[in-house]
Design a protein around this motif. Structure first.
Motif, PDB file in Angstrom:
ATOM      1  N   ASP A   1      40.908  -7.566   5.921  1.00 40.71           N
ATOM      2  CA  ASP A   1      40.369  -6.358   6.558  1.00 40.71           C
ATOM      3  C   ASP A   1      39.503  -6.697   7.765  1.00 40.71           C
ATOM      4  O   ASP A   1      39.517  -5.977   8.764  1.00 40.71           O
ATOM      5  N   SER A   2      38.755  -7.796   7.690  1.00 37.69           N
ATOM      6  CA  SER A   2      37.934  -8.213   8.837  1.00 37.69           C
ATOM      7  C   SER A   2      38.811  -8.572  10.030  1.00 37.69           C
ATOM      8  O   SER A   2      38.473  -8.254  11.176  1.00 37.69           O
TER       9      SER A   2
ATOM     10  N   VAL B   1      40.141  -5.282  11.465  1.00 38.70           N
ATOM     11  CA  VAL B   1      39.077  -4.619  12.237  1.00 38.70           C
ATOM     12  C   VAL B   1      38.882  -5.327  13.575  1.00 38.70           C
ATOM     13  O   VAL B   1      38.731  -4.676  14.620  1.00 38.70           O
TER      14      VAL B   1
ATOM     15  N   GLU C   1      31.903  -0.077  13.562  1.00 38.93           N
ATOM     16  CA  GLU C   1      31.341   1.250  13.275  1.00 38.93           C
ATOM     17  C   GLU C   1      30.229   1.583  14.269  1.00 38.93           C
ATOM     18  O   GLU C   1      30.157   2.701  14.783  1.00 38.93           O
TER      19      GLU C   1
ATOM     20  N   ILE D   1      36.195   0.738   8.893  1.00 40.15           N
ATOM     21  CA  ILE D   1      35.186   0.162   9.791  1.00 40.15           C
ATOM     22  C   ILE D   1      33.748   0.394   9.305  1.00 40.15           C
ATOM     23  O   ILE D   1      32.811  -0.121   9.912  1.00 40.15           O
TER      24      ILE D   1
ATOM     25  N   THR E   1      30.819  -2.256   9.418  1.00 46.54           N
ATOM     26  CA  THR E   1      31.210  -3.354  10.298  1.00 46.54           C
ATOM     27  C   THR E   1      30.589  -3.157  11.680  1.00 46.54           C
ATOM     28  O   THR E   1      30.077  -2.089  12.004  1.00 46.54           O
TER      29      THR E   1
ATOM     30  N   ASP F   1      39.394  -3.714  17.212  1.00 47.22           N
ATOM     31  CA  ASP F   1      38.320  -3.794  18.209  1.00 47.22           C
ATOM     32  C   ASP F   1      38.847  -4.305  19.551  1.00 47.22           C
ATOM     33  O   ASP F   1      38.467  -3.788  20.601  1.00 47.22           O
TER      34      ASP F   1
END
Length: 189
Positions: free
Chosen positions: A158-159, A162, A111, A105, A108, A166
Motif C-alpha cells: 500500500d505504501s 500511495v 493525505e 491515503i 500518510t 503521489d
C-alpha cells in the motif's frame, strides 16, 4: 430527475463498469479491456483521474459541463458529482482510470498534500489536454500501480501504491501550476 449512482467505494465503480477488484481501496482501469457500458451520473465518495481518449460524451460536472477533448485528464474528488445521465445507450469508452478511496491515503504523507491539488476542485471544469508523450508517461505509471496490485502483500504494497499515486498527482500539479502561469491547459509531464 436524473438518477445518480453512488460511487462510495472503488468496488462500486468497478462493479458498474465490469472491472474485477484487484485492490480493495484502489483501481486502475483500461477501458479497452471492458465491454461497452451505460452512461451514469455519479456521486463520488472516492478520488478519480480519468484519462479520456474519446470525445463522444458530453459530461456534466457539478452544475455545469466539463470542457474536454481527446487525450485529456479529468479529476473528481469525494463529494463531487459528474458523468452523463443514463439514457439507455451503451458506449465503448476509450482511455484509463485511476480510482482510490480516501482510506488508502489516511495517515500518510499524501493525505496532508491533497489540499494542494486544485485540479480536484469543482471550479476547475476544464480538463488538461495531454500530448502523446505525456499520455504515455501517465499510462506507464498506471501500469506500475496495476502491477503492484499483483505483488504479494508484504506490508509495503500500500505504501508503494500511495507513492506511485503521489508521483502521478505531483506531475499533474506541476502541470496545473505551469498552466496557470502560462495560460495554457496543456499537460507537461
Amino acid at each position: 430527475m436524473a438518477k445518480i449512482e453512488k460511487v462510495n467505494t472503488v468496488h462500486d465503480y468497478n462493479a458498474y463498469v465490469g472491472q474485477a477488484d484487484e485492490h480493495r481501496l484502489a483501481s486502475v482501469i483500461n477501458y479497452d479491456d471492458l465491454p461497452p457500458i451505460r452512461h451514469s451520473l455519479n456521486s463520488y465518495g472516492i478520488y478519480g483521474l480519468f484519462l479520456r481518449e474519446d470525445t463522444l460524451v458530453d459530461l456534466t460536472y457539478g452544475c455545469g459541463r466539463y470542457d474536454y477533448d481527446e487525450s485529456t485528464l479529468i479529476c473528481v474528488a469525494p463529494g463531487q458529482t459528474g458523468g452523463k445521465e443514463d439514457n439507455g445507450e451503451r458506449v465503448a469508452l476509450k482511455g484509463w482510470a485511476l480510482l482510490f478511496h480516501p482510506d488508502l491515503i489516511r495517515g500518510t504523507f499524501l493525505e496532508g498534500r491533497m489540499h494542494r491539488y486544485s485540479f480536484f476542485a469543482y471550479n476547475v471544469n476544464e480538463a488538461l489536454h495531454m500530448r502523446p508523450g505525456e499520455r504515455d508517461i501517465l499510462v506507464a505509471c498506471l501500469k506500475l500501480i496495476k502491477q503492484e496490485f499483483q505483488a504479494p502483500d508484504d506490508g509495503c504494497r500500500d505504501s508503494i501504491i500511495v507513492g506511485l499515486i503521489d508521483i502521478v498527482l505531483q506531475a499533474h500539479a506541476s502541470t496545473t501550476d505551469s498552466s496557470v502561469r502560462t495560460g495554457s491547459r496543456t499537460a507537461t509531464y
